[in-house]
Design a protein around this motif. Structure first.
Motif, PDB file in Angstrom:
ATOM      1  N   ARG A  10      -5.284  -9.645  47.363  1.00 21.28           N
ATOM      2  CA  ARG A  10      -4.189 -10.515  46.932  1.00 21.28           C
ATOM      3  C   ARG A  10      -2.923  -9.712  46.613  1.00 21.28           C
ATOM      4  NH1 ARG A  10      -6.396 -12.416  42.601  1.00 21.28           N
ATOM      5  NH2 ARG A  10      -5.291 -10.989  41.208  1.00 21.28           N
ATOM      6  N   ASP A  11      -3.076  -8.640  45.836  1.00 18.86           N
ATOM      7  CA  ASP A  11      -1.903  -7.916  45.340  1.00 18.86           C
ATOM      8  C   ASP A  11      -1.198  -7.099  46.427  1.00 18.86           C
ATOM      9  OD1 ASP A  11      -2.478  -8.991  42.907  1.00 18.86           O
ATOM     10  OD2 ASP A  11      -3.360  -7.177  42.042  1.00 18.86           O
ATOM     11  N   TYR A  12      -1.971  -6.501  47.325  1.00 17.80           N
ATOM     12  CA  TYR A  12      -1.363  -5.631  48.347  1.00 17.80           C
ATOM     13  C   TYR A  12      -1.109  -6.341  49.674  1.00 17.80           C
ATOM     14  CZ  TYR A  12      -2.006  -1.455  45.475  1.00 17.80           C
ATOM     15  OH  TYR A  12      -1.924  -0.514  44.481  1.00 17.80           O
ATOM     16  N   PHE A  13      -2.014  -7.258  50.034  1.00 14.99           N
ATOM     17  CA  PHE A  13      -1.919  -7.865  51.364  1.00 14.99           C
ATOM     18  C   PHE A  13      -1.478  -9.329  51.332  1.00 14.99           C
ATOM     19  CE2 PHE A  13      -4.949  -4.344  51.641  1.00 14.99           C
ATOM     20  CZ  PHE A  13      -4.395  -3.615  52.677  1.00 14.99           C
ATOM     21  N   GLY A  14      -1.476  -9.945  50.150  1.00 16.94           N
ATOM     22  CA  GLY A  14      -0.944 -11.297  50.009  1.00 16.94           C
ATOM     23  C   GLY A  14      -1.864 -12.406  50.478  1.00 16.94           C
ATOM     24  N   TYR A  15      -3.177 -12.161  50.519  1.00 13.79           N
ATOM     25  CA  TYR A  15      -4.135 -13.188  50.938  1.00 13.79           C
ATOM     26  C   TYR A  15      -5.046 -13.554  49.762  1.00 13.79           C
ATOM     27  CZ  TYR A  15      -2.689 -11.392  55.494  1.00 13.79           C
ATOM     28  OH  TYR A  15      -1.951 -10.969  56.563  1.00 13.79           O
ATOM     29  N   ASP A  16      -5.353 -14.843  49.659  1.00 14.05           N
ATOM     30  CA  ASP A  16      -6.183 -15.311  48.537  1.00 14.05           C
ATOM     31  C   ASP A  16      -7.674 -15.131  48.786  1.00 14.05           C
ATOM     32  OD1 ASP A  16      -4.060 -16.090  46.934  1.00 14.05           O
ATOM     33  OD2 ASP A  16      -3.886 -18.036  47.919  1.00 14.05           O
ATOM     34  N   SER A  17      -8.065 -15.122  50.045  1.00 14.98           N
ATOM     35  CA  SER A  17      -9.502 -15.023  50.343  1.00 14.98           C
ATOM     36  C   SER A  17      -9.727 -14.244  51.634  1.00 14.98           C
ATOM     37  CB  SER A  17     -10.115 -16.418  50.465  1.00 14.98           C
ATOM     38  OG  SER A  17      -9.470 -17.146  51.498  1.00 14.98           O
ATOM     39  N   LEU A  77       0.989  -0.251  56.166  1.00 14.66           N
ATOM     40  CA  LEU A  77       0.412   0.128  54.873  1.00 14.66           C
ATOM     41  C   LEU A  77       1.501   0.610  53.915  1.00 14.66           C
ATOM     42  CD1 LEU A  77      -2.805   1.914  56.187  1.00 14.66           C
ATOM     43  CD2 LEU A  77      -2.781  -0.128  54.740  1.00 14.66           C
ATOM     44  N   LYS A  78       2.417   1.419  54.430  1.00  9.41           N
ATOM     45  CA  LYS A  78       3.516   1.911  53.582  1.00  9.41           C
ATOM     46  C   LYS A  78       4.375   0.757  53.089  1.00  9.41           C
ATOM     47  CE  LYS A  78       3.910   6.590  55.525  1.00  9.41           C
ATOM     48  NZ  LYS A  78       4.696   7.474  56.421  1.00  9.41           N
ATOM     49  N   GLU A  79       4.628  -0.229  53.984  1.00  8.19           N
ATOM     50  CA  GLU A  79       5.410  -1.404  53.585  1.00  8.19           C
ATOM     51  C   GLU A  79       4.709  -2.180  52.465  1.00  8.19           C
ATOM     52  OE1 GLU A  79       8.520  -3.004  54.653  1.00  8.19           O
ATOM     53  OE2 GLU A  79       8.749  -0.861  54.996  1.00  8.19           O
ATOM     54  N   ALA A  80       3.366  -2.119  52.454  1.00  4.99           N
ATOM     55  CA  ALA A  80       2.593  -2.818  51.418  1.00  4.99           C
ATOM     56  C   ALA A  80       2.397  -1.954  50.168  1.00  4.99           C
ATOM     57  CB  ALA A  80       1.239  -3.245  51.981  1.00  4.99           C
ATOM     58  N   GLY A  81       3.007  -0.748  50.154  1.00  2.63           N
ATOM     59  CA  GLY A  81       2.923   0.115  48.987  1.00  2.63           C
ATOM     60  C   GLY A  81       1.669   0.971  48.930  1.00  2.63           C
ATOM     61  N   ILE A  82       1.073   1.252  50.099  1.00  2.00           N
ATOM     62  CA  ILE A  82      -0.177   2.033  50.166  1.00  2.00           C
ATOM     63  C   ILE A  82       0.109   3.359  50.863  1.00  2.00           C
ATOM     64  CG2 ILE A  82      -2.543   2.069  51.084  1.00  2.00           C
ATOM     65  CD1 ILE A  82      -2.302  -1.090  51.092  1.00  2.00           C
ATOM     66  N   SER A  83      -0.333   4.463  50.266  1.00  2.00           N
ATOM     67  CA  SER A  83      -0.086   5.792  50.858  1.00  2.00           C
ATOM     68  C   SER A  83      -1.047   6.033  52.022  1.00  2.00           C
ATOM     69  CB  SER A  83      -0.246   6.885  49.797  1.00  2.00           C
ATOM     70  OG  SER A  83      -1.541   6.814  49.232  1.00  2.00           O
ATOM     71  N   LEU A 561       5.446 -16.007  46.125  1.00  5.11           N
ATOM     72  CA  LEU A 561       4.206 -15.228  46.060  1.00  5.11           C
ATOM     73  C   LEU A 561       3.016 -16.023  46.607  1.00  5.11           C
ATOM     74  CD1 LEU A 561       3.565 -12.358  45.162  1.00  5.11           C
ATOM     75  CD2 LEU A 561       3.052 -13.227  42.881  1.00  5.11           C
ATOM     76  N   GLU A 562       3.166 -17.355  46.667  1.00  2.77           N
ATOM     77  CA  GLU A 562       2.096 -18.217  47.206  1.00  2.77           C
ATOM     78  C   GLU A 562       2.074 -18.217  48.732  1.00  2.77           C
ATOM     79  OE1 GLU A 562      -0.205 -20.030  45.365  1.00  2.77           O
ATOM     80  OE2 GLU A 562       0.601 -18.833  43.717  1.00  2.77           O
ATOM     81  N   VAL A 563       3.136 -17.714  49.351  1.00  2.00           N
ATOM     82  CA  VAL A 563       3.226 -17.726  50.815  1.00  2.00           C
ATOM     83  C   VAL A 563       2.180 -16.795  51.416  1.00  2.00           C
ATOM     84  CG1 VAL A 563       4.697 -17.078  52.790  1.00  2.00           C
ATOM     85  CG2 VAL A 563       5.664 -18.370  50.873  1.00  2.00           C
ATOM     86  N   ASN A 564       1.562 -17.229  52.493  1.00  2.00           N
ATOM     87  CA  ASN A 564       0.546 -16.430  53.190  1.00  2.00           C
ATOM     88  C   ASN A 564       1.113 -15.073  53.598  1.00  2.00           C
ATOM     89  OD1 ASN A 564      -0.761 -15.520  55.910  1.00  2.00           O
ATOM     90  ND2 ASN A 564      -2.223 -16.939  55.043  1.00  2.00           N
ATOM     91  N   GLY A 565       0.463 -13.982  53.152  1.00  2.00           N
ATOM     92  CA  GLY A 565       0.887 -12.634  53.541  1.00  2.00           C
ATOM     93  C   GLY A 565       1.910 -11.996  52.621  1.00  2.00           C
ATOM     94  N   VAL A 566       2.233 -12.649  51.500  1.00  2.00           N
ATOM     95  CA  VAL A 566       3.196 -12.078  50.545  1.00  2.00           C
ATOM     96  C   VAL A 566       2.434 -11.502  49.353  1.00  2.00           C
ATOM     97  CG1 VAL A 566       5.133 -12.514  48.989  1.00  2.00           C
ATOM     98  CG2 VAL A 566       5.039 -13.679  51.194  1.00  2.00           C
ATOM     99  N   GLY A 567       2.459 -10.168  49.224  1.00  2.00           N
ATOM    100  CA  GLY A 567       1.884  -9.491  48.064  1.00  2.00           C
ATOM    101  C   GLY A 567       2.991  -9.052  47.130  1.00  2.00           C
ATOM    102  N   LEU A 568       2.633  -8.346  46.065  1.00  2.00           N
ATOM    103  CA  LEU A 568       3.627  -7.948  45.055  1.00  2.00           C
ATOM    104  C   LEU A 568       4.691  -7.015  45.635  1.00  2.00           C
ATOM    105  CD1 LEU A 568       1.177  -7.361  42.062  1.00  2.00           C
ATOM    106  CD2 LEU A 568       2.821  -9.242  42.332  1.00  2.00           C
TER     107      LEU A 568
END
Length: 593
Positions: A10-17, A77-83, A561-568
């Motif tokens: 949820r936090d990095y990739f923006g998906y609920d399940s 991954l970098k765009e999602a804040g992951i090294s 933040l509820e939009v599909n694919g939107v993480g923090l």
């Protein structure tokens, strides 16, 4: 640990399940079990190792033969804040050493490498200095000699895994594996077959169709023009066909690129980047293109010529609709394709593999001729049983009118017999249309009773009609040095009046998406932001995310933040400009209503 994995999702990739199978694979990996994951292209295999990489300590090692995929995934991954980082042949010696040192220091959660790196003892020795909880093996079918893309370097993976003081979990992933290939992967990597997760091969958002006996070039021109602005790939079997189609579409003003092994590395790279960045909407390519291309917004894939096997076809067609939105997969079949692929098999493979490849080629020909559900045919090929018709493909939904063409078929069959059943399609068409070609006269074919019997039609039209008759198995093709057409057993019944022949009217091209002004505005904004960030547009947001924004019309950060694919991270980076665009559109709509 699974709760932590859901939070990461949820936090990095923006998906609920998780999607089907992802949770099962991730749970197996987190429990320390070596696992084989078989999911269709676009099924979300990468999350099966990316999520555990953020749950477990250390650096997940991802083995992939695909330089383009490495770059796309590391960018995303970098765009999602992951090294994350990769090591491949595009790097300088200095970049390689810097990346290795940073990985040993534990600075990356994921490191992508090519399997050929494992041929180097100095490299594998350095790997032992790293904390590696998981070795993820992408395109795992490459380890099997029964697969369609066997690569000897993959056989070094098991040895490399054994070098670590603490054995990493092995996760093998593939999209296209028959039961025999799955068994071989498990044997080679010593994976317990009970730890195999097969999610099912059906892609519910894809619509398959096979078109036979039509003018392929005209179909492509009409289709691309009707779907201008949508991203698509057109695959051809030969460089010559790619170059020809590229010229045809370029002259008509289509923003098009091309990709094949005859182009320089720089030209190929530039063409690929332009396609990824939505600067060109159509890519025409041989099968050298697309392996690992992570572009999610490809709305259609057209095969201008039949591929050599079902594995290649489903992998290439599966590059459409990776974002889950409805997409089209069309195969344009000609009997000449069989000859082309037979030639390519003979040229490119060692003799021991040829019989197996010819068997695979026959399955592909059978697919092109089946009148049953196309999606069902594909997934049964990969070993699934008790499969229902999809209800979406061209065969399931075909309501075209059928015309009685028995008399014209009899004319063609009769002409083939009178010509001695020893000529190809072009010569037969010339005789039927009354050509004054010198060869026709030299053979005395202008004296035949069937000479000019279809003179009201063009030679191209008659050639397409002959293709139709071949596809219905009334004519056969002997694939020697030159394809020779003969009357098949079923054709004899037609000649004797025992069998009628019906032909459906031509398939009409269609527009696959509906125009939406807000979606177009968001797409333009995405393109601008992607240029600023130096990444492809789909890395910023997928088409699915944009469509969800259009549907939800979020005006606050919480709603966004509820939009599909939107993480923090995506909210922080892109929330403001997209919210402003949506708010401006709403004001504009209110003022004009």
């Amino acid at each position: 640990m699974l709760t932590k994995a859901t939070e990461v999702l949820r936090d990095y990739f923006g998906y609920d399940s998780f999607r089907t199978g992802q949770e099962q694979v991730i749970e197996s990996v987190l429990q320390g079990k070596d696992t084989l994951c078989v999911m269709p292209t676009g099924g979300g295999k990468s999350l099966c190792y990316q999520v555990p990489a953020l749950v477990m300590e250390g650096t997940v090692l991802v083995i992939s033969p695909l330089i383009s995929l490495m770059k796309d995934q590391v960018d995303a991954l970098k765009e999602a804040g992951i090294s994350a980082a990769y090591i491949n042949s595009t790097m300088t010696s200095e970049e390689y050493h810097e990346t290795m040192e940073a990985t040993i220091r534990g600075e990356y959660r994921l490191l992508y490498i090519a399997p050929e790196r494992l041929d180097s003892p100095s490299f594998t020795n350095r790997l032992q200095l790293m904390n590696v909880p998981i070795v993820a093996i992408d395109e795992a079918h490459c380890i099997s000699q029964w697969g369609h893309d066997f690569r000897p370097s993959y056989r070094n993976i098991r040895k490399m895994v054994s070098l670590f003081h603490e054995k990493p979990v092995v996760l093998a992933l593939t999209a296209t594996a028959t039961p025999a290939v799955r068994e071989d992967i498990c044997t080679q990597l010593k994976i317990n077959e009970e730890n195999t997760v097969v999610t099912g091969f059906e892609r519910e958002n894809l619509t398959f169709s096979v078109i036979k006996g039509q003018d392929r070039e005209k179909f492509v021109i009409d289709y691309v023009k009707k779907n201008e602005g949508e991203a698509g790939i057109i695959y051809a079997a030969t460089r010559k066909a790619v170059d020809h189609l590229y010229d045809v579409l370029s002259k008509r003003g289509v923003p098009v690129g091309k990709y094949h092994a005859g182009l320089s590395d720089i030209t190929r790279q530039e063409g690929q980047e332009q396609f990824l960045n939505d600067e060109t909407s159509v890519m025409i390519a041989t099968n050298a293109f697309g392996m690992g291309i992570d572009k999610s917004n490809i709305r259609y894939v057209i095969h201008y010529q039949m591929p050599r096997n079902m594995e290649s076809y489903y992998q290439e067609a599966g590059r459409a609709g990776r974002d889950g939105l409805k997409s089209d997969c069309t195969l344009l079949f000609s009997s000449q394709d069989v000859q082309t692929q037979r030639f390519l098999i003979d040229q490119s493979l060692d003799e021991t593999r040829i019989p197996m490849e010819l068997q695979k080629l026959q399955s592909m020909v059978d697919y092109c001729h089946t009148e049953a559900c196309l999606q069902k045919f594909i997934i049964q090929y990969f070993g699934e049983e008790n499969v229902s018709d999809c209800g979406r493909c061209a065969n399931c939904t075909d309501t075209r009118e059928s015309l009685d063409v028995t008399e014209d078929v009899q004319k063609v069959l009769s002409c083939v017999i009178r010509m001695g059943q020893r000529f190809g399609k072009t010569m037969i068409a010339q005789v039927l249309t009354g050509s004054r070609n010198k060869k026709v006269k030299d053979f005395g074919f202008d004296k035949l009773t069937t000479y000019g019997i279809l003179k009201g039609r063009s030679a191209k039209d008659v050639s397409d009609f002959i293709e139709f008759i071949i596809s219905e198995n009334y004519l056969g093709v002997e694939h020697g040095q030159f394809p020779i057409i003969y009357v098949a057993e079923a054709g004899k019944d037609v000649l004797m009046g025992k069998q009628k022949v019906f032909r459906k009217v031509s398939v009409v091209t269609k527009q696959i998406t509906v125009d939406n002004p807000l979606f177009e505005k968001l797409r333009d904004l995405r393109r601008q932001l992607a240029q600023d960030a130096g990444v492809p547009p789909f890395v910023v947001f997928s088409d699915k995310s944009l469509h969800d924004m259009v549907s939800r019309m979020p005006t606050t950060e919480e709603a966004f933040l509820e939009v599909n694919g939107v993480g923090l991270t995506k909210l922080e980076r892109y929330g403001e400009p997209f919210l402003k665009e949506i708010q401006a559109y709403q004001k504009e709509t209110v003022s004009t209503s």
